[in-house]
Design a protein around this motif. Structure first.
Motif, PDB file in Angstrom:
ATOM      1  N   LYS A   1      12.681   3.321 -11.748  1.00  0.00           N
ATOM      2  CA  LYS A   1      12.929   4.714 -11.440  1.00  0.00           C
ATOM      3  C   LYS A   1      11.594   5.425 -11.297  1.00  0.00           C
ATOM      4  O   LYS A   1      10.583   4.987 -11.808  1.00  0.00           O
ATOM      5  N   ASP A   2      11.614   6.549 -10.623  1.00  0.00           N
ATOM      6  CA  ASP A   2      10.389   7.267 -10.329  1.00  0.00           C
ATOM      7  C   ASP A   2      10.633   8.746 -10.537  1.00  0.00           C
ATOM      8  O   ASP A   2      11.486   9.325  -9.894  1.00  0.00           O
ATOM      9  N   LYS A   3       9.907   9.342 -11.473  1.00  0.00           N
ATOM     10  CA  LYS A   3      10.087  10.761 -11.773  1.00  0.00           C
ATOM     11  C   LYS A   3       8.905  11.599 -11.281  1.00  0.00           C
ATOM     12  O   LYS A   3       8.694  12.694 -11.752  1.00  0.00           O
ATOM     13  N   SER A   4       8.151  11.071 -10.313  1.00  0.00           N
ATOM     14  CA  SER A   4       6.939  11.765  -9.914  1.00  0.00           C
ATOM     15  C   SER A   4       7.218  13.147  -9.362  1.00  0.00           C
ATOM     16  O   SER A   4       6.395  14.051  -9.475  1.00  0.00           O
ATOM     17  N   SER A   5       8.391  13.375  -8.733  1.00  0.00           N
ATOM     18  CA  SER A   5       8.685  14.674  -8.157  1.00  0.00           C
ATOM     19  C   SER A   5       8.884  15.735  -9.222  1.00  0.00           C
ATOM     20  O   SER A   5       8.719  16.926  -8.972  1.00  0.00           O
ATOM     21  N   ASP A   6       9.286  15.306 -10.434  1.00  0.00           N
ATOM     22  CA  ASP A   6       9.529  16.266 -11.497  1.00  0.00           C
ATOM     23  C   ASP A   6       8.380  16.372 -12.483  1.00  0.00           C
ATOM     24  O   ASP A   6       8.369  17.261 -13.343  1.00  0.00           O
TER      25      ASP A   6
ATOM     26  N   THR B   1       0.878   7.512 -17.357  1.00  0.00           N
ATOM     27  CA  THR B   1       0.201   6.227 -17.163  1.00  0.00           C
ATOM     28  C   THR B   1       0.385   5.731 -15.743  1.00  0.00           C
ATOM     29  O   THR B   1      -0.558   5.254 -15.098  1.00  0.00           O
ATOM     30  N   LEU B   2       1.618   5.846 -15.222  1.00  0.00           N
ATOM     31  CA  LEU B   2       1.887   5.395 -13.860  1.00  0.00           C
ATOM     32  C   LEU B   2       1.100   6.219 -12.846  1.00  0.00           C
ATOM     33  O   LEU B   2       0.614   5.690 -11.841  1.00  0.00           O
ATOM     34  N   SER B   3       0.933   7.497 -13.109  1.00  0.00           N
ATOM     35  CA  SER B   3       0.121   8.339 -12.218  1.00  0.00           C
ATOM     36  C   SER B   3      -1.334   7.890 -12.234  1.00  0.00           C
ATOM     37  O   SER B   3      -2.004   7.891 -11.191  1.00  0.00           O
ATOM     38  N   SER B   4      -1.834   7.496 -13.405  1.00  0.00           N
ATOM     39  CA  SER B   4      -3.208   6.985 -13.491  1.00  0.00           C
ATOM     40  C   SER B   4      -3.346   5.683 -12.718  1.00  0.00           C
ATOM     41  O   SER B   4      -4.359   5.450 -12.052  1.00  0.00           O
ATOM     42  N   VAL B   5      -2.343   4.818 -12.811  1.00  0.00           N
ATOM     43  CA  VAL B   5      -2.368   3.557 -12.065  1.00  0.00           C
ATOM     44  C   VAL B   5      -2.440   3.840 -10.569  1.00  0.00           C
ATOM     45  O   VAL B   5      -3.243   3.243  -9.838  1.00  0.00           O
ATOM     46  N   ARG B   6      -1.619   4.776 -10.100  1.00  0.00           N
ATOM     47  CA  ARG B   6      -1.595   5.083  -8.666  1.00  0.00           C
ATOM     48  C   ARG B   6      -2.902   5.722  -8.206  1.00  0.00           C
ATOM     49  O   ARG B   6      -3.391   5.425  -7.106  1.00  0.00           O
ATOM     50  N   ALA B   7      -3.465   6.587  -9.037  1.00  0.00           N
ATOM     51  CA  ALA B   7      -4.746   7.192  -8.674  1.00  0.00           C
ATOM     52  C   ALA B   7      -5.841   6.129  -8.585  1.00  0.00           C
ATOM     53  O   ALA B   7      -6.685   6.159  -7.671  1.00  0.00           O
ATOM     54  N   ASP B   8      -5.829   5.188  -9.515  1.00  0.00           N
ATOM     55  CA  ASP B   8      -6.833   4.118  -9.493  1.00  0.00           C
ATOM     56  C   ASP B   8      -6.630   3.179  -8.306  1.00  0.00           C
ATOM     57  O   ASP B   8      -7.600   2.630  -7.760  1.00  0.00           O
ATOM     58  N   ILE B   9      -5.379   2.970  -7.905  1.00  0.00           N
ATOM     59  CA  ILE B   9      -5.120   2.131  -6.731  1.00  0.00           C
ATOM     60  C   ILE B   9      -5.794   2.729  -5.504  1.00  0.00           C
ATOM     61  O   ILE B   9      -6.405   2.016  -4.692  1.00  0.00           O
TER      62      ILE B   9
ATOM     63  N   GLY C   1       5.317   1.189  -8.219  1.00  0.00           N
ATOM     64  CA  GLY C   1       6.197   1.584  -9.309  1.00  0.00           C
ATOM     65  C   GLY C   1       7.380   2.402  -8.863  1.00  0.00           C
ATOM     66  O   GLY C   1       8.230   2.768  -9.678  1.00  0.00           O
ATOM     67  N   SER C   2       7.450   2.702  -7.567  1.00  0.00           N
ATOM     68  CA  SER C   2       8.577   3.468  -7.033  1.00  0.00           C
ATOM     69  C   SER C   2       9.454   2.567  -6.172  1.00  0.00           C
ATOM     70  O   SER C   2       8.941   1.738  -5.420  1.00  0.00           O
ATOM     71  N   PRO C   3      10.776   2.706  -6.260  1.00  0.00           N
ATOM     72  CA  PRO C   3      11.652   1.877  -5.406  1.00  0.00           C
ATOM     73  C   PRO C   3      11.434   2.122  -3.926  1.00  0.00           C
ATOM     74  O   PRO C   3      11.820   1.297  -3.108  1.00  0.00           O
ATOM     75  N   SER C   4      10.813   3.258  -3.567  1.00  0.00           N
ATOM     76  CA  SER C   4      10.681   3.610  -2.155  1.00  0.00           C
ATOM     77  C   SER C   4       9.754   2.668  -1.393  1.00  0.00           C
ATOM     78  O   SER C   4       9.821   2.617  -0.164  1.00  0.00           O
ATOM     79  N   HIS C   5       8.869   1.925  -2.085  1.00  0.00           N
ATOM     80  CA  HIS C   5       7.964   1.043  -1.345  1.00  0.00           C
ATOM     81  C   HIS C   5       8.618  -0.276  -0.959  1.00  0.00           C
ATOM     82  O   HIS C   5       8.022  -1.097  -0.267  1.00  0.00           O
ATOM     83  N   GLY C   6       9.840  -0.500  -1.404  1.00  0.00           N
ATOM     84  CA  GLY C   6      10.544  -1.707  -1.001  1.00  0.00           C
ATOM     85  C   GLY C   6      10.075  -2.943  -1.751  1.00  0.00           C
ATOM     86  O   GLY C   6       9.321  -2.864  -2.717  1.00  0.00           O
ATOM     87  N   LYS C   7      10.509  -4.086  -1.262  1.00  0.00           N
ATOM     88  CA  LYS C   7      10.204  -5.359  -1.910  1.00  0.00           C
ATOM     89  C   LYS C   7       8.737  -5.708  -1.759  1.00  0.00           C
ATOM     90  O   LYS C   7       8.159  -5.613  -0.674  1.00  0.00           O
TER      91      LYS C   7
END
Length: 544
Positions: A22-27, A137-145, A162-168
């Motif tokens: 699940k991804d709660k980044s919008s909230d 933590t997930l936001s830090s991972v994405r920023a570092d990516i 970490g978001s389902p939107s990126h697919g398999k």
């Protein structure tokens, strides 16, 4: 090795950490984290509002506090829902049934750190599923990516990892995400003295898996490395059972048998399933005329044609003639460009093809080297072939020929399908680990310039590429003790200061050990900007 990349790494991220669930980044921007003091206040508010039996006031409280109090006091029935309204109704019903019995409302412990997602901690370390990598933590991972530089040959993970939107994700992407991106970010966050015991325990467990997967997929193997792999894997699985109370799955069982396979068959690249899947993809993309009876013979005929052609071009000593050189340049360009879009050609790399690479040199395009770079080049050439040349700048000439100052500057060198390029033209391919003659450990640097140089040895023209490399300054002994990465043996990751030594190095191609993944940040404990050096060496471990 899908057992490790998909069976173990992906399974750990999904089943234990909740990544890609699940991804709660919008909230996340709308919900402010609560400090331990604020958590205590809101829990007390739950008690006050519950005793007042005020449904409207309870509705002001975040769902996490309501759910934690309800679960701890046994107010949640098996038939109850999971919405905020369900928890409020369950608490009010429970209180009305028990308030006259003198029962005290128990409150869950608060977190040691600020959190947006308060919940009931099951034990000291609180490793409830879906709550390991919180939104911060997930936001830090994405920023570092986004800020981590990896070479062009490495599969990058999606920026919204970490978001389902990126697919398999492909197996190679799980490999990059877990062995590079998560290592860089989680050690930076959880490997410091300020990390909680829970975070340190989770990090150590995950890094056991990372080191096991990294060791098992090296391109060289011996008994000591196989034993290390088995040690880390067994420790990782023991940690899963003890920490998560999770039953082992078949892939975990299979991982415990890999040591025997590594000792019997050697490096996994000789027997893993990637080539089979690659050839399945090749067959799926080939054009056919639907004559199924003739297809197998056609496939094998063209496979042999391609293999024989590449073997012929790579192993034949062609005459030192401009026409043959032009032919080889056209051949390499054709196969290289075609291989980028057609896996049929990329799959046939003959053994020894690296040594057959010829480099060009044009007298018309030549430029002169600065004196300091020239002297460094002369020193490196003398180490390669002996003291055959003198310097053109020597005041006293000897009988040796002078080494030419003329070079051709180029943007990159392609070695075995891997590019090493300048930081201005090939940034992703410019971060390298290199070895110096007589040194016991590798150094980290960034390629400033690449050039080809022509010299004459025993009447033979030698055209060779060289690299001008800016070397990163190593940490002092005091700061090295504060490096969060160096505490983990076999992780092959360390910090260097994000600044260069005064004098650049001139390296030959054989001096370069590997690329490294790079990320710059300022560790609070060190107080100076550093660069993370995450080794991508697939052969040996030589970092200190």
């Amino acid at each position: 090795m899908h057992n490790l990349f998909l069976g173990d790494l992906r399974h750990h991220c999904r089943e234990f950490w909740g990544i890609d669930i699940k991804d709660k980044s919008s909230d996340s921007a709308k919900v402010q984290p609560h400090s331990p003091q604020e958590q205590t206040t809101w829990l007390q508010n739950v008690v006050t509002y519950l005793k007042q039996e005020s449904e409207s006031k309870l509705n002001r409280v975040r769902k996490g506090y309501l759910a934690a109090v309800a679960e701890l006091n046994g107010a949640v029935t098996p038939a109850a829902g999971f919405a905020k309204r369900d928890y409020i109704n369950a608490l009010l019903t429970w209180w009305k049934d028990n308030k006259l019995k003198g029962i005290e409302i128990r409150l869950p412990p608060v977190f040691e750190e600020s959190t947006r997602d308060f919940h009931l901690q099951r034990d000291r370390y609180d490793v409830s599923k879906f709550r390991i990598l919180d939104q911060d933590t997930l936001s830090s991972v994405r920023a570092d990516i986004l800020n981590t530089v990896v070479p062009s040959w490495m599969q990058r993970v999606p920026k919204n990892f970490g978001s389902p939107s990126h697919g398999k994700l492909k197996a190679d992407q799980w490999r990059t995400g877990c062995l590079v991106n998560l290592v860089i970010t989680l050690v930076r966050l959880w490997g410091t003295p300020t990390a909680t015991p829970r975070q340190k325990m989770l990090l150590e467990n995950f890094l056991d898996l990372v080191r096991a997967a990294d060791l098992a997929t090296r391109r060289t193997m011996d008994e000591a490395r196989a034993e290390k792999f088995d040690t880390y894997m067994e420790r990782y699985l023991s940690g899963l059972v003890q920490t998560f109370k999770h039953p082992l799955v078949p892939n975990h069982h299979l991982s415990l048998h890999l040591r025997e396979c590594l000792e019997l068959f050697g490096p996994v690249h000789a027997w893993w399933a990637f080539p089979f899947e690659r050839f399945n993809g090749i067959l799926q993309h080939l054009n056919t005329n639907s004559k199924t009876n003739d297809m197998p013979l056609t496939f094998i005929r063209y496979w042999y044609m391609g293999a024989n052609l590449r073997w012929l071009m790579a192993t034949t000593e062609w005459p030192d003639n401009e026409h043959f050189k032009e032919m080889m340049d056209v051949y390499r360009t054709t196969f290289r460009d075609a291989a980028r879009s057609n896996p049929r050609l990329a799959s046939f790399r003959p053994m020894g093809s690296d040594s057959a690479v010829d480099f060009a040199f044009s007298e018309d395009a030549a430029t002169e080297l600065p004196r300091d770079i020239y002297h460094a080049l002369l020193k490196r050439v003398s180490a390669l072939c002996g003291p055959l040349f003198s310097s053109v700048f020597d005041s006293v000439r000897d009988l040796r020929p002078s080494l030419s100052t003329a070079v051709n500057h180029i943007s990159s060198v392609d070695h075995g399908g891997v590019k090493f390029g300048t930081k201005t033209r090939q940034l992703r391919n410019s971060f390298i680990l290199f070895n110096l003659p007589g040194a016991s450990s590798s150094r980290a640097g960034q390629i400033r310039e690449v050039f080809t140089h022509l010299r004459i040895e025993d009447g033979k023209r030698i055209i060779q590429p060289f690299f001008v490399v800016d070397e990163y300054i190593e940490l002092t002994q005091e700061h090295a003790g504060l490096d969060p990465y160096r505490q983990f043996e076999d992780l092959e990751t360390r910090l260097c200061y994000n600044r260069f030594t005064a004098t650049p190095r001139v390296l030959a191609l054989q001096d370069i050990q590997a690329h490294f993944a790079a990320l710059t940040y300022t560790p609070p404990e060190i107080g100076s900007e550093c660069i993370v050096v995450r080794s991508l060496d697939r052969f040996a471990a030589t970092q200190t």
